[in-house]
Design a protein around this motif. Sequence first.
Motif, short mmCIF file in Angstrom:
data_model
loop_
_atom_site.label_atom_id
_atom_site.label_comp_id
_atom_site.label_asym_id
_atom_site.label_seq_id
_atom_site.Cartn_x
_atom_site.Cartn_y
_atom_site.Cartn_z
N ARG A 1 0.84 -1.21 0.00
CA ARG A 1 0.00 0.00 0.00
C ARG A 1 0.88 1.26 0.00
NH1 ARG A 1 -4.89 2.55 1.96
NH2 ARG A 1 -4.41 4.06 3.49
N ARG A 2 1.93 1.27 0.83
CA ARG A 2 2.80 2.44 0.91
C ARG A 2 3.48 2.70 -0.44
NH1 ARG A 2 7.79 2.17 4.82
NH2 ARG A 2 8.91 1.65 2.93
N THR A 3 3.88 1.64 -1.13
CA THR A 3 4.53 1.78 -2.42
C THR A 3 3.58 2.41 -3.44
OG1 THR A 3 5.87 -0.16 -1.94
CG2 THR A 3 5.77 0.55 -4.24
N ILE A 4 2.32 2.00 -3.41
CA ILE A 4 1.33 2.55 -4.34
C ILE A 4 1.10 4.03 -4.05
CG2 ILE A 4 -1.10 2.44 -5.03
CD1 ILE A 4 -0.86 -0.63 -4.62
N ILE A 5 0.97 4.40 -2.78
CA ILE A 5 0.76 5.80 -2.41
C ILE A 5 1.96 6.64 -2.84
CG2 ILE A 5 0.57 7.39 -0.45
CD1 ILE A 5 -1.11 5.18 0.94
N GLN A 6 3.17 6.13 -2.59
CA GLN A 6 4.36 6.87 -3.01
C GLN A 6 4.42 7.00 -4.53
OE1 GLN A 6 7.42 4.54 -1.12
NE2 GLN A 6 7.29 5.68 0.80
N GLY A 7 4.05 5.94 -5.23
CA GLY A 7 4.05 5.98 -6.69
C GLY A 7 3.04 6.98 -7.23
N VAL A 8 1.87 7.05 -6.61
CA VAL A 8 0.86 8.02 -7.03
C VAL A 8 1.37 9.44 -6.78
CG1 VAL A 8 -1.45 8.93 -6.49
CG2 VAL A 8 -1.11 6.48 -6.81
N ASN A 9 1.97 9.67 -5.61
CA ASN A 9 2.52 10.99 -5.31
C ASN A 9 3.59 11.41 -6.33
OD1 ASN A 9 0.91 11.24 -3.04
ND2 ASN A 9 2.50 10.56 -1.63
N LEU A 10 4.50 10.50 -6.62
CA LEU A 10 5.55 10.80 -7.60
C LEU A 10 4.96 10.99 -8.99
CD1 LEU A 10 8.34 8.34 -6.40
CD2 LEU A 10 8.33 10.83 -6.17
N GLY A 11 3.95 10.18 -9.33
CA GLY A 11 3.30 10.32 -10.63
C GLY A 11 2.62 11.67 -10.79
N LEU A 12 1.95 12.13 -9.73
CA LEU A 12 1.30 13.45 -9.80
C LEU A 12 2.33 14.57 -9.93
CD1 LEU A 12 -1.53 12.96 -7.15
CD2 LEU A 12 -1.79 13.11 -9.64
N ALA B 1 12.44 15.30 -6.65
CA ALA B 1 13.74 14.80 -6.21
C ALA B 1 13.77 14.63 -4.70
CB ALA B 1 14.86 15.74 -6.67
N TYR B 2 13.21 15.60 -3.98
CA TYR B 2 13.18 15.50 -2.52
C TYR B 2 12.31 14.33 -2.07
CZ TYR B 2 12.84 16.63 2.37
OH TYR B 2 12.90 16.54 3.74
N ALA B 3 11.12 14.20 -2.66
CA ALA B 3 10.22 13.10 -2.29
C ALA B 3 10.86 11.75 -2.60
CB ALA B 3 8.88 13.24 -3.01
N LEU B 4 11.46 11.63 -3.76
CA LEU B 4 12.11 10.38 -4.13
C LEU B 4 13.22 10.03 -3.14
CD1 LEU B 4 12.16 8.13 -6.24
CD2 LEU B 4 13.76 9.51 -7.56
N ASP B 5 14.01 11.02 -2.75
CA ASP B 5 15.07 10.80 -1.77
C ASP B 5 14.48 10.34 -0.43
OD1 ASP B 5 17.84 10.97 -0.86
OD2 ASP B 5 17.20 12.73 0.28
N GLU B 6 13.41 10.99 0.01
CA GLU B 6 12.77 10.60 1.27
C GLU B 6 12.21 9.18 1.19
OE1 GLU B 6 12.44 12.22 4.37
OE2 GLU B 6 14.05 13.39 3.45
N TYR B 7 11.56 8.85 0.07
CA TYR B 7 10.99 7.51 -0.09
C TYR B 7 12.08 6.45 -0.08
CZ TYR B 7 6.60 9.83 -1.39
OH TYR B 7 5.46 10.58 -1.40
N LEU B 8 13.20 6.75 -0.71
CA LEU B 8 14.30 5.78 -0.73
C LEU B 8 14.91 5.60 0.65
CD1 LEU B 8 16.03 6.71 -4.09
CD2 LEU B 8 14.76 4.63 -3.58
#
Length: 167
Positions: A57-68, A156-163
């Motif tokens: 579920r967390r991966t999907i939410i993060q993917g939607v956020n990055l997609g938007l 870039a910031y969100a991707l770094d945080e997610y990683l």
Amino acid sequence: MPTLFIIIATLFWGASLPLGKLALQDIHATAFLFFRFSLATISMLPVLVWYKAAFKRRTIIQGVNLGLLQVGIMFLQTLGLKTISPSLSGFLTGFSIVFVLVIRFIIRRRTPSFIDIGSSLTCLIGLALLTRSYGLAWEPGVLYTLSCALFVALYAYALDEYLLTSN
């Protein structure tokens, strides 16, 4: 080999700006983005089918956020390209380097290091020299593209945080 892939990705990104500018002469920005995202989706479907990943579920939410954020990036850059040159668009998008430092400072309350600030300014000076984009007018295309740069920095910031939180 990774360096070669970075160079190839840079060439594709750099070529996408003048090609996008040409395409926007004959097609509306939203139609252009629809076809571009449709092509990307279709090209990724075989990978998704073959990979058969079990998404959390967390991966999907993060993917939607990055997609938007990605949609915002593409939409704002495409709107900007309608009225400014591809080289100016590339230069303004480079401001995302500075925006990442500002976002990190606002969220983490940590002052950027001298090396981070110096590197960012060096990058911007180099971009300005390469693109000859020193005289800016505050027209809508410039504002759209600076907004795009902000979205790139947020991405870039969100991707770094997610990683960082995935480990």
